[in-house]
Design a protein around this motif. Structure first.
Motif, PDB file in Angstrom:
ATOM      1  N   ASP A  72      16.202 -52.109 -18.308  1.00  0.00           N
ATOM      2  CA  ASP A  72      16.750 -51.961 -16.952  1.00  0.00           C
ATOM      3  C   ASP A  72      15.733 -51.325 -16.019  1.00  0.00           C
ATOM      4  O   ASP A  72      15.620 -51.701 -14.851  1.00  0.00           O
ATOM      5  CB  ASP A  72      18.040 -51.141 -16.962  1.00  0.00           C
ATOM      6  CG  ASP A  72      19.211 -51.896 -17.573  1.00  0.00           C
ATOM      7  OD1 ASP A  72      19.138 -53.139 -17.662  1.00  0.00           O
ATOM      8  OD2 ASP A  72      20.197 -51.231 -17.958  1.00  0.00           O
ATOM      9  N   GLU A  75      13.219 -54.010 -15.054  1.00  0.00           N
ATOM     10  CA  GLU A  75      13.815 -54.954 -14.105  1.00  0.00           C
ATOM     11  C   GLU A  75      13.975 -54.329 -12.719  1.00  0.00           C
ATOM     12  O   GLU A  75      13.546 -54.899 -11.714  1.00  0.00           O
ATOM     13  CB  GLU A  75      15.167 -55.432 -14.618  1.00  0.00           C
ATOM     14  CG  GLU A  75      15.837 -56.424 -13.684  1.00  0.00           C
ATOM     15  CD  GLU A  75      17.147 -56.933 -14.231  1.00  0.00           C
ATOM     16  OE1 GLU A  75      18.178 -56.304 -13.928  1.00  0.00           O
ATOM     17  OE2 GLU A  75      17.119 -57.950 -14.958  1.00  0.00           O
ATOM     18  N   GLN A  76      14.584 -53.160 -12.665  1.00  0.00           N
ATOM     19  CA  GLN A  76      14.845 -52.532 -11.373  1.00  0.00           C
ATOM     20  C   GLN A  76      13.561 -52.108 -10.670  1.00  0.00           C
ATOM     21  O   GLN A  76      13.435 -52.280  -9.454  1.00  0.00           O
ATOM     22  CB  GLN A  76      15.773 -51.329 -11.543  1.00  0.00           C
ATOM     23  CG  GLN A  76      17.198 -51.735 -11.863  1.00  0.00           C
ATOM     24  CD  GLN A  76      18.146 -50.556 -11.924  1.00  0.00           C
ATOM     25  OE1 GLN A  76      17.851 -49.460 -11.449  1.00  0.00           O
ATOM     26  NE2 GLN A  76      19.313 -50.776 -12.519  1.00  0.00           N
ATOM     27  N   ARG A  97      21.366 -59.995  -5.776  1.00  0.00           N
ATOM     28  CA  ARG A  97      21.223 -59.243  -7.034  1.00  0.00           C
ATOM     29  C   ARG A  97      19.959 -58.387  -6.994  1.00  0.00           C
ATOM     30  O   ARG A  97      19.967 -57.227  -7.411  1.00  0.00           O
ATOM     31  CB  ARG A  97      21.181 -60.188  -8.225  1.00  0.00           C
ATOM     32  CG  ARG A  97      21.043 -59.461  -9.546  1.00  0.00           C
ATOM     33  CD  ARG A  97      21.136 -60.436 -10.734  1.00  0.00           C
ATOM     34  NE  ARG A  97      20.966 -59.746 -11.961  1.00  0.00           N
ATOM     35  CZ  ARG A  97      19.787 -59.416 -12.503  1.00  0.00           C
ATOM     36  NH1 ARG A  97      18.673 -59.758 -11.883  1.00  0.00           N
ATOM     37  NH2 ARG A  97      19.717 -58.774 -13.636  1.00  0.00           N
ATOM     38  N   GLN A 101      19.646 -54.271  -7.195  1.00  0.00           N
ATOM     39  CA  GLN A 101      18.823 -53.594  -8.198  1.00  0.00           C
ATOM     40  C   GLN A 101      17.798 -52.680  -7.522  1.00  0.00           C
ATOM     41  O   GLN A 101      17.548 -51.571  -7.980  1.00  0.00           O
ATOM     42  CB  GLN A 101      18.111 -54.612  -9.101  1.00  0.00           C
ATOM     43  CG  GLN A 101      19.041 -55.428  -9.959  1.00  0.00           C
ATOM     44  CD  GLN A 101      19.698 -54.620 -11.070  1.00  0.00           C
ATOM     45  OE1 GLN A 101      19.673 -53.411 -11.101  1.00  0.00           O
ATOM     46  NE2 GLN A 101      20.307 -55.330 -11.994  1.00  0.00           N
ATOM     47  N   LYS A 104      19.607 -49.556  -6.260  1.00  0.00           N
ATOM     48  CA  LYS A 104      19.924 -48.651  -7.371  1.00  0.00           C
ATOM     49  C   LYS A 104      18.683 -47.880  -7.825  1.00  0.00           C
ATOM     50  O   LYS A 104      18.741 -46.672  -8.029  1.00  0.00           O
ATOM     51  CB  LYS A 104      20.463 -49.436  -8.576  1.00  0.00           C
ATOM     52  CG  LYS A 104      21.875 -49.889  -8.475  1.00  0.00           C
ATOM     53  CD  LYS A 104      22.253 -50.524  -9.807  1.00  0.00           C
ATOM     54  CE  LYS A 104      23.315 -51.560  -9.675  1.00  0.00           C
ATOM     55  NZ  LYS A 104      23.580 -52.243 -10.947  1.00  0.00           N
TER      56      LYS A 104
END
Length: 126
Positions: A72, A75-76, A97, A101, A104
């Protein structure tokens, strides 16, 4: 000091001392050493190559690792890094999406930076 020497110094510091607990392993998800070092070096690029920032930036990646799995995190942080990439190549980083991300990750990164005394918010508090 040469750039290579700086990298070796950072690697040595990260491997020997956890900034949060002075020697005890950081709790949270297992991140690769390379991933942690890349984050710390990038953080130091943004905040200065002072020795104290080795500890502050290491603290920040430890805080992030408490929350996100390594997959994660990758990805983020990738979405966040390329969020402003223009043209067709950046289109996939501008979908809903990807935006979520990025949001976040930046919020998590801001909280970690604040908790570890990194950046302008830490300077303003002094």
């Amino acid at each position: 000091m040469t750039p290579r020497c700086c990298v070796l110094t950072v690697l040595a510091c990260i491997s020997l001392v956890s900034p949060l607990s002075f020697g005890a392993p950081a709790q949270g998800h297992n991140y690769s050493t390379e991933g942690r070092v890349e984050y710390v070096l990038s953080c130091m690029d943004d905040n200065g190559h002072d020795f104290v920032n080795v500890y502050k930036c290491s603290c920040a990646i430890d805080k992030i690792a408490q929350t996100l799995s390594y997959d994660d995190f990758v990805e983020q942080s990738t979405f966040s890094k390329y969020a402003t990439l223009g043209g067709e190549g950046g289109a996939e980083f501008r979908v809903d999406r990807a935006k979520a991300q990025t949001r976040k990750f930046r919020e998590l990164q801001r909280d970690a930076s604040k908790a570890c005394g990194i950046g302008k918010q830490a300077s303003a508090a002094k």
